[in-house]
Design a protein around this motif. Structure first.
Motif, short mmCIF file in Angstrom:
data_model
loop_
_atom_site.label_atom_id
_atom_site.label_comp_id
_atom_site.label_asym_id
_atom_site.label_seq_id
_atom_site.Cartn_x
_atom_site.Cartn_y
_atom_site.Cartn_z
N THR A 22 0.81 -1.22 0.00
CA THR A 22 0.00 0.00 0.00
C THR A 22 0.84 1.27 0.00
N GLY A 23 0.27 2.29 -0.62
CA GLY A 23 0.90 3.60 -0.68
C GLY A 23 -0.06 4.68 -0.20
N ASP A 34 -1.49 13.07 0.67
CA ASP A 34 -0.26 12.39 0.28
C ASP A 34 0.84 13.43 0.06
N THR A 104 3.85 -1.60 3.58
CA THR A 104 3.33 -0.26 3.30
C THR A 104 4.44 0.78 3.23
N GLN A 105 4.23 1.75 2.36
CA GLN A 105 5.11 2.91 2.27
C GLN A 105 4.64 4.02 3.20
N ASN A 106 3.48 3.85 3.81
CA ASN A 106 2.88 4.91 4.62
C ASN A 106 3.46 4.94 6.03
N SER A 192 -0.56 3.00 -4.61
CA SER A 192 0.85 3.33 -4.77
C SER A 192 1.16 3.59 -6.24
N SER A 193 1.92 4.65 -6.50
CA SER A 193 2.35 4.94 -7.87
C SER A 193 3.45 4.00 -8.32
N LEU A 194 4.06 3.28 -7.37
CA LEU A 194 5.14 2.33 -7.64
C LEU A 194 6.32 2.98 -8.36
N ALA A 200 9.35 0.55 -4.01
CA ALA A 200 8.57 0.04 -5.14
C ALA A 200 9.29 -1.09 -5.86
N ASN A 215 -5.35 1.56 -8.37
CA ASN A 215 -4.78 2.89 -8.19
C ASN A 215 -5.48 3.86 -9.14
N THR A 219 0.54 2.93 -13.35
CA THR A 219 1.83 2.70 -12.71
C THR A 219 2.76 1.99 -13.69
#
Length: 244
Positions: A22-23, A34, A104-106, A192-194, A200, A215, A219
């Motif tokens: 997840t992003g 974001d 997660t990137q969050n 997520s934009s990856l 990513a 998304n 991506t």
């Protein structure tokens, strides 16, 4: 859209080892801006004459600890934000034993707040703070309730347990995330934009099973996915939950 939802349900229902990646997009529905989108957090910080990269760096923390904590209170610490239906859906699948967990990137901690237990937070979490002098630990709620700017034990500098610019990702967390991704039979990317590396790039290690990307925008991995849905993910999950 209805056909995509049916396909998503079929994949999820047949999966036994789902990993979620997840992003920031997953948290937007909870009211958390974001960093990189138009009108996002970076833009708001820059409007006040600051460099987002510097304000979120170890250099700034070391140069002005008090200023860094003021920045955290102004831009990062959201006391009124709660998990949304997507966080809850993910946590429920883990509870049912259908998911290996979340990568997660969050940094907002909403996955843990929703009840997910196997969460690899690649960039750390705002749910934890610690003193860089004596390593005393604090929760986000305690820091907010007491408006802490310094350690209660030694008066040292406290900071959130997040990865700042100039710092390395935690190796154990990254290895755990990689293990989840390679062990899963289904990888579901949400919000997520990856494009942010090295996080990513972990997606490249998934080479078996079903890859799903949900998304708003395309991506770089869309062409590899078995199912791509470009839509608001809360709409997608609400529609999924409504399917008999």
């Amino acid at each position: 859209m209805s056909q995509q939802i049916k396909q998503l349900k079929q994949i999820v229902d047949s999966a036994n080892k789902i990993t979620f990646f997840t992003g920031a997009g997953i948290s937007v529905a909870s009211g958390i801006p974001d960093f990189r989108s138009v009108g996002g957090l970076n833009e708001k910080i820059a409007e006040n004459g600051y460099s987002p990269e510097y304000m979120l760096s170890s250099d700034y923390l070391n140069a002005d600890p008090e200023g860094f904590m003021r920045f955290c209170y102004q831009y990062l610490l959201f006391a009124d934000k709660a998990p949304n239906v997507v966080h809850q859906w993910i946590a429920q699948l883990e509870k049912e034993g259908r998911a290996l967990g979340v990568v997660t990137q969050n940094i907002d901690g909403l996955h843990s707040d929703a009840g997910s237990e196997n969460v690899d937070e690649l960039h750390g979490t705002l749910n934890r703070f610690y003193c860089i002098n004596c390593n005393a630990q604090y929760t986000k709620s305690y820091v907010l309730t007491h408006q802490l700017h310094h350690c209660e034990h030694c008066a040292g500098t406290i900071r959130p347990d997040i990865v700042l610019y100039g710092e390395m990702l935690n190796q154990a967390t990254t290895l755990n995330a990689l293990h989840k991704i390679t062990a899963s039979d289904t990888l579901i990317v949400l919000g997520s934009s990856l494009v942010v590396q090295p996080a990513a790039g972990l997606i490249s290690n998934f080479n078996r099973g079903q890859l799903i990307i949900i998304n708003q925008d395309p991506t770089p991995y869309d062409y590899q996915a078995d199912l791509v849905i470009h839509d608001d993910m809360t709409h997608v999950i609400n529609a999924l939950n409504a399917v008999e």
